[in-house]
Write a protein that holds these residues in place. Structure first.
Motif, PDB file in Angstrom:
ATOM      1  N   ASP A 249       0.830  -1.208   0.000  1.00 16.23           N
ATOM      2  CA  ASP A 249       0.000   0.000   0.000  1.00 16.23           C
ATOM      3  C   ASP A 249       0.866   1.261   0.000  1.00 16.23           C
ATOM      4  N   LYS A 250       2.061   1.171   0.577  1.00 10.78           N
ATOM      5  CA  LYS A 250       2.986   2.297   0.628  1.00 10.78           C
ATOM      6  C   LYS A 250       4.349   1.838   0.103  1.00 10.78           C
TER       7      LYS A 250
ATOM      8  N   PRO B 253       4.270   1.347  -4.762  1.00 11.84           N
ATOM      9  CA  PRO B 253       2.956   0.673  -4.809  1.00 11.84           C
ATOM     10  C   PRO B 253       2.579   0.217  -6.210  1.00 11.84           C
TER      11      PRO B 253
END
Length: 520
Positions: free
Chosen positions: A20-21, A37
C-alpha cells in the motif's frame, strides 16, 4: 565499514511485491532497493559529502535493467566520488536519473490509476449502456440506468472487472432481493451483460463469466395489476379518471384506456404524430436519437375513437404551440408528462395493487375477447405485440386497420357504458336466466325455435356496443307499451331479500327495455 544488514539475493528481489505504501529492502553499504505501490523497483544509494552531510539518496537504475551486482558496483563508485568532494558527472547524472525515475514512477502510477478506472464496473457499465441505448426502448434504458446508477455503482462501482468474482456481487444481489426482488433479477441480468462487455473489450478472458444463475431465492413474479374480470371495478376506474382534478393527467389516462397504448408512449405523444381530422395516431418506431419509441422498434398506427378525439381537442386548445400533447406537470424535468404521473394518479385514486396504466392493455385483451368477441389476431395487432418467432414475423404482416377502427370504437363505447353504469353486473346464474326478447334482437341474433344456442346468443348480445342496438336510442316523445308476456317471463326475478336483483332492476331504464317500444 561493517554491513548492518544481510545482503539481498536475486530471489528476494524478484519476490518483492508492491504494498500500500513504498518501502525499502537494504543490501548494506548504503545500497537499497526501493519498491513502489505500482510495482516499480529502483536502486538507490546513500552517500556522504566531505563536510559530513548526507544529501538525498541517488537513484542509480531500475531493476531488472540494473542487476544486483551492477548496482553494488555503481553504489561504490558514487560513494567514492562523493567522499573526494568531486562534483563529477557521475553525481549529476545520478541526480538527473533520480528525478527522471521519480517522473517515471509518477507517470506509471497515473497510468495504473487510469487503467483501474477504465476497468472499473462504473466505467464498463457506462460504456455498456451507451452501446445498448440505440437498440433499447426508452423505458428499457430508463430501468437499466436506474438499477446501475442507484444500486450497482454506489455499492460495487469501484470493483475492477478484470478480477471481479461472483463472491463480490452476491451480497448486493441478495440484499436487493429482500427489498426489490424484481429489480434484483434485473440487476443480475445487467451484471452478466456488463461482464460480457468486459470480455468483448479484452479485459477478461472468454471463459471468465460469473456464476449468477442460482444466487437469488426463488420468487414467483406476477403480472402488472389489471382489472380483467370485474366490470364494476373497471367502471369505478373510469369514473375516478373522469373526475380527476388534473386535466392533463386525466386526458392522458383516458387516451391510455381507449387506445391501450403503453404508458410511456402515451405520455410522450407528439402533435406531429396525431391527425385529428383523420382520427389517426401514427407512432414512429424510433425516436430522433435512434432509441426505440415502440417496444418493437417498428412504426405503428392506431385509430382514435370519438371519445379520444374529444380529450385530444381539449388538449390542443390548451397546448399553446407545444411539441408534446401532454406537457410536464409540477416539478417534472422531462419535456413532456412523466409516465410515472399516470401510475401515481391511479394509486392516489385508490387502485394500488388493483389496476395500473399498463393494465388497460390486459383489460382490452381479456374483456375485448370475452365481452365484445373481438378476434384474437385483431387484438394482438392493436396491442402491437412482437411476433413470437422469425417465421411468424415473416408472415404476420396483416394490420387489420379497418377492423381495428371498428373494434376500438366499440371498446371506447363499452368503457363509456361501464363508466355510466349502463352495463349491469351479471353473474353466471343471471346470464343463464336472463333472456333478451326475440323481437328485441336483430334477425341474426334471434334464438332458434328449439332454444339451442341460447347461452351463446345472450353473451353475443351483451357484447354488442350501443350503436349496434338501435332500440336503445332514446327518442323524444316515444310512447311505451307494456312488455310482451314472453319478455316479462324472462325478466330477472327478485331474490328473497330483494338485494342484488333490485339493484339490477333499478339500473334498467325504459330505454334499456326494448320491448316497451311501440314501433319495435
Amino acid at each position: 565499514m561493517p554491513r548492518l544488514a544481510a545482503s539481498l539475493t536475486e530471489l528476494q528481489i524478484r519476490r518483492a511485491k508492491p504494498g500500500d505504501k513504498p518501502y525499502f529492502l537494504s543490501d548494506g553499504s548504503g545500497l537499497v532497493l526501493w519498491v513502489s505501490p505500482a510495482g516499480l523497483k529502483a536502486w538507490r544509494v546513500r552517500y556522504r559529502l566531505p563536510d559530513g552531510s548526507r544529501p538525498a539518496p541517488a537513484t542509480i537504475g531500475h531493476y531488472p535493467e540494473v542487476s544486483l551486482s551492477e548496482a553494488r558496483i555503481k553504489a561504490i563508485e558514487i560513494q567514492r566520488t562523493a567522499k573526494q568532494g568531486k562534483t563529477t558527472a557521475g553525481i549529476r547524472k545520478a541526480q538527473q536519473e533520480a528525478k527522471a525515475a521519480v517522473g517515471a514512477e509518477q507517470e506509471a502510477a497515473a497510468q495504473e490509476r487510469a487503467d483501474i478506472e477504465h476497468a472499473s464496473l462504473r466505467a464498463v457499465s457506462g460504456r455498456w449502456m451507451a452501446e445498448k441505448r440505440a437498440t433499447w426502448a426508452l423505458e428499457t434504458y430508463r430501468k437499466a440506468r436506474l438499477v446501475v446508477e442507484s444500486y450497482l455503482v454506489p455499492k460495487i462501482g469501484d470493483l475492477d472487472v478484470r478480477v471481479m468474482e461472483t463472491k463480490n456481487v452476491r451480497p448486493l444481489l441478495i440484499e436487493m432481493a429482500k427489498e426489490t426482488p424484481q429489480l434484483a433479477r434485473k440487476a443480475r441480468q445487467y451484471v452478466a451483460s456488463i461482464v460480457e462487455q468486459a470480455i468483448n473489450e479484452g479485459l477478461r478472458s472468454d471463459d471468465s463469466r460469473l456464476r449468477l444463475d442460482r444466487i437469488l431465492p426463488t420468487y414467483r413474479s406476477g403480472h402488472m395489476p389489471a382489472v380483467t374480470d370485474n366490470t364494476n371495478k373497471l367502471g369505478d376506474v373510469m369514473r375516478a379518471i373522469d373526475a380527476h382534478e388534473n386535466r392533463v393527467v386525466r386526458a392522458a389516462l383516458i387516451l391510455a384506456a381507449l387506445t391501450a397504448m403503453r404508458s410511456g408512449v402515451v405520455a410522450s405523444a407528439r402533435w406531429d404524430e396525431i391527425d385529428l381530422d383523420a382520427g389517426e395516431w401514427r407512432v414512429p418506431g424510433k425516436n430522433p436519437d435512434g432509441t426505440h419509441r415502440m417496444k418493437t422498434g417498428q412504426d405503428y398506427s392506431t385509430s382514435l375513437p370519438d371519445q379520444a378525439l374529444v380529450v385530444l381537442r381539449e388538449m390542443h386548445e390548451r397546448n399553446m404551440g407545444g411539441e408534446y400533447v401532454f406537457p410536464p406537470q409540477a416539478r417534472q424535468k422531462s419535456p413532456h408528462l412523466s409516465r410515472d404521473a399516470l401510475s401515481k394518479a391511479l394509486r392516489d385514486m385508490g387502485f394500488q395493487g388493483e389496476h395500473t396504466t399498463h393494465g388497460f392493455r390486459a383489460s382490452l385483451r381479456t374483456l375485448g375477447r370475452e365481452r365484445l368477441g373481438i378476434d384474437v389476431d385483431v387484438l394482438e395487432a392493436q396491442l402491437a405485440h412482437a411476433p413470437k418467432d422469425e417465421v411468424e414475423a415473416a408472415y404476420a404482416r396483416v394490420k387489420f386497420r379497418e377492423k381495428r377502427r371498428e373494434v376500438m370504437q366499440a371498446w371506447a363505447d363499452y368503457l363509456d357504458q361501464l363508466r355510466t353504469g349502463l352495463v349491469a353486473p351479471m353473474d353466471k346464474a343471471r346470464q343463464e336466466a336472463t333472456v333478451v326478447p326475440t323481437e328485441a334482437r336483430p334477425a341474426d341474433q334471434r334464438l332458434p325455435p328449439d332454444g339451442s344456442g341460447q347461452q351463446a346468443n345472450i353473451l353475443q348480445w351483451e357484447k354488442m356496443p350501443p350503436r349496434h342496438k338501435p332500440w336503445l336510442k332514446d327518442q323524444e316523445g316515444q310512447k311505451v307499451t307494456p312488455a310482451p308476456a314472453e319478455a316479462q317471463s324472462v325478466r330477472p326475478s327478485a331474490s328473497a331479500d330483494g338485494g342484488l336483483d333490485m339493484v339490477y332492476e333499478k339500473k334498467l331504464s325504459e330505454r334499456s327495455k326494448p320491448w316497451l317500444r311501440k314501433d319495435f
